[in-house]
Write an enzyme that holds these catalytic residues in place. Structure first.
Site, mmCIF file in Angstrom:
data_model
loop_
_atom_site.group_PDB
_atom_site.id
_atom_site.type_symbol
_atom_site.label_atom_id
_atom_site.label_comp_id
_atom_site.label_asym_id
_atom_site.label_seq_id
_atom_site.Cartn_x
_atom_site.Cartn_y
_atom_site.Cartn_z
ATOM 1 N N ARG A 108 -10.739 10.444 1.734
ATOM 2 C CA ARG A 108 -10.686 11.153 3.021
ATOM 3 C C ARG A 108 -12.039 11.793 3.329
ATOM 4 O O ARG A 108 -12.487 11.820 4.471
ATOM 5 C CB ARG A 108 -9.577 12.206 2.989
ATOM 6 C CG ARG A 108 -8.200 11.655 2.624
ATOM 7 C CD ARG A 108 -7.440 11.128 3.815
ATOM 8 N NE ARG A 108 -6.335 10.261 3.437
ATOM 9 C CZ ARG A 108 -5.129 10.676 3.058
ATOM 10 N NH1 ARG A 108 -4.867 11.954 3.000
ATOM 11 N NH2 ARG A 108 -4.192 9.797 2.757
ATOM 12 N N SER B 24 -10.120 5.690 -4.735
ATOM 13 C CA SER B 24 -11.026 6.825 -4.938
ATOM 14 C C SER B 24 -10.517 7.807 -5.981
ATOM 15 O O SER B 24 -11.289 8.323 -6.797
ATOM 16 C CB SER B 24 -11.252 7.548 -3.607
ATOM 17 O OG SER B 24 -10.022 8.034 -3.079
ATOM 18 N N LYS C 145 0.859 -1.180 0.000
ATOM 19 C CA LYS C 145 0.000 0.000 0.000
ATOM 20 C C LYS C 145 0.898 1.232 0.000
ATOM 21 O O LYS C 145 1.653 1.464 0.937
ATOM 22 C CB LYS C 145 -0.912 -0.001 1.229
ATOM 23 C CG LYS C 145 -1.888 1.170 1.269
ATOM 24 C CD LYS C 145 -2.782 1.066 2.503
ATOM 25 C CE LYS C 145 -3.772 2.218 2.580
ATOM 26 N NZ LYS C 145 -4.630 2.140 3.791
ATOM 27 N N TYR D 85 -15.186 0.743 -7.051
ATOM 28 C CA TYR D 85 -16.481 1.366 -6.766
ATOM 29 C C TYR D 85 -17.456 1.143 -7.913
ATOM 30 O O TYR D 85 -18.649 1.419 -7.761
ATOM 31 C CB TYR D 85 -16.282 2.861 -6.493
ATOM 32 C CG TYR D 85 -15.394 3.107 -5.292
ATOM 33 C CD1 TYR D 85 -15.894 2.992 -3.995
ATOM 34 C CD2 TYR D 85 -14.042 3.403 -5.441
ATOM 35 C CE1 TYR D 85 -15.081 3.182 -2.894
ATOM 36 C CE2 TYR D 85 -13.215 3.591 -4.341
ATOM 37 C CZ TYR D 85 -13.739 3.481 -3.069
ATOM 38 O OH TYR D 85 -12.931 3.652 -1.974
ATOM 39 N N ARG E 114 1.049 9.734 5.791
ATOM 40 C CA ARG E 114 1.317 8.390 6.333
ATOM 41 C C ARG E 114 2.603 7.809 5.760
ATOM 42 O O ARG E 114 2.751 6.591 5.656
ATOM 43 C CB ARG E 114 0.119 7.480 6.033
ATOM 44 C CG ARG E 114 -1.184 7.967 6.670
ATOM 45 C CD ARG E 114 -2.301 6.938 6.504
ATOM 46 N NE ARG E 114 -3.466 7.326 7.275
ATOM 47 C CZ ARG E 114 -4.624 7.718 6.740
ATOM 48 N NH1 ARG E 114 -4.781 7.751 5.432
ATOM 49 N NH2 ARG E 114 -5.643 8.057 7.522
ATOM 50 N N GLU F 25 7.397 -7.003 1.290
ATOM 51 C CA GLU F 25 6.177 -6.867 2.090
ATOM 52 C C GLU F 25 5.214 -8.027 1.825
ATOM 53 O O GLU F 25 4.596 -8.571 2.753
ATOM 54 C CB GLU F 25 5.495 -5.533 1.773
ATOM 55 C CG GLU F 25 6.244 -4.291 2.242
ATOM 56 C CD GLU F 25 5.974 -3.978 3.709
ATOM 57 O OE1 GLU F 25 5.375 -4.820 4.407
ATOM 58 O OE2 GLU F 25 6.362 -2.887 4.144
ATOM 59 N N LYS G 38 -2.134 -1.565 -3.704
ATOM 60 C CA LYS G 38 -3.010 -0.395 -3.663
ATOM 61 C C LYS G 38 -2.163 0.867 -3.729
ATOM 62 O O LYS G 38 -1.186 0.975 -2.979
ATOM 63 C CB LYS G 38 -3.819 -0.423 -2.355
ATOM 64 C CG LYS G 38 -4.795 0.735 -2.189
ATOM 65 C CD LYS G 38 -5.521 0.646 -0.843
ATOM 66 C CE LYS G 38 -6.501 1.806 -0.688
ATOM 67 N NZ LYS G 38 -7.228 1.763 0.596
#
Length: 345
Positions: free
Chosen positions: A228, A296, A218, A335, A239, A255, A270
């Site tokens: 958000r 998004s 990610k 989505y 982050r 990872e 992602k």
């Protein structure tokens, strides 16, 4: 008007023989193109991300994501029913608590009556095993500071997320989601060791059959902005200290391997479109199913361009999903899951 007369051309052009191989033979009709297609989209491998919000009495459209809503329990079930009828395989639930239910540690994340667990329970009651119920296993929607774990101060006075202190909270969250009925928990916080701790907690509580979809690669990129708003994030800063650096590729393989070693049943890349190269590498490497999340920002930029008449909306949706599948994704979070499934039908 008479048809124009073509010149009398030789069977070869300028001494070059006619093609011996004609790839266009396999493009002559839709039936032929479908017959030889290398990549197929299957709605059973789509996941529909949804948001259930506390304190609303009607669905609320997310302004940065036109066509996507924060749901009530009633409208969530309606959206899920539509997805099931279209053949969508799974639904991924994100909880949006009211501000007064956010705190330093995100304690509503594992409350049995918290908004996320209520949504998970309602879906499982309604659909049983006909729809795989996935739950987002991260604290960021529930903390008042918007980070994915509890905060501490390091030796130099910097405020940072305390990796090891966060792990038991993830374990509590995953167990509460399993109790609510989740088939799959999806740890998305990028804490080191999160999969090991969650797997151990689930097994200890008798949830050996609950699967883990690990957000393994990610990236801390710029494509999360509309999300958000969707979750009412209170994040200040970024982050970058725990999500991956977009400049790194080999790190993603590390990872992924760590998560597989710790017990992940599936792994994820992602975002999707900006990281198709990473997705392809992970798909070639992984021994477990690979998911990709069309986030998004990807949704919103295609939607905005289509609204301006710059792109054919439906064709662009299908092009984007096909590219993700072609790069190696076995599972696609999008989505457009329900709409794309309907288009494929």
């Amino acid at each position: 008007m008479s048809e124009p007369t073509l010149p009398n051309l030789p069977t070869d052009t300028y001494g070059v023989p006619a093609p011996s191989r004609r790839p266009r033979r396999l493009r002559t009709s839709a039936t032929m193109r479908n017959f030889v297609a290398e990549t197929q989209l299957d709605p059973a491998q789509f996941v529909l991300p949804v948001f259930i919000a506390e304190g609303i009495d009607a669905p609320r459209e997310i302004s940065a994501m036109p066509g996507v809503y924060q749901h009530t329990e009633t409208s969530l079930l309606k959206a899920a029913e539509e997805a099931v009828k279209a053949g969508v395989g799974s639904i991924d639930v994100f909880g949006v608590p009211t501000p007064e239910h956010k705190d330093f540690a995100g304690t509503q994340a594992w409350a049995a009556d918290g908004i996320l667990n209520k949504g998970v329970a309602a879906l499982r009651r309604e659909f049983g095993d006909d729809l795989l119920v996935m739950s987002d296993t991260c604290l960021d929607e529930f903390t008042d500071h918007g980070h994915c774990g509890v905060l501490t101060t390091d030796h130099y006075g910097n405020t940072v997320v305390d990796n090891d202190a966060t792990l038991p909270l993830y374990a509590a969250m995953a167990v509460s989601q399993a109790r609510a009925g989740a088939h799959i928990v999806s740890p998305s916080g990028m804490m080191d060791g999160q999969i090991r701790v969650i797997r151990a907690a689930l097994d200890a509580e008798g949830f050996q059959d609950v699967s883990i979809l690990a957000y393994s690669a990610k990236y801390a990129g710029a494509f999360y902005g509309p999300f958000r708003e969707a979750v009412g994030s209170t994040l200040q800063g970024d982050r970058k200290t725990y999500q991956q650096d977009p400049r790194n590729a080999r790190e993603a393989i590390m990872e992924v391997q760590l998560d597989i070693d710790e017990g992940a049943d599936m792994v994820m890349v992602k975002p999707a479109l900006p990281y198709l190269d990473i997705l392809s590498q992970v798909a070639d490497y992984s021994t477990v199913p690979v998911a990709a999340y069309q986030v998004s920002g990807e949704y919103s930029m295609i939607t905005a361009a289509a609204q301006n008449g710059w792109l054919d909306r439906e064709k662009t949706i299908m092009d984007s999903l096909t590219s993700i599948r072609r790069a190696g994704a076995d599972i696609i979070l999008t989505y457009w899951a329900t709409e794309a499934a309907q288009m494929l039908a």
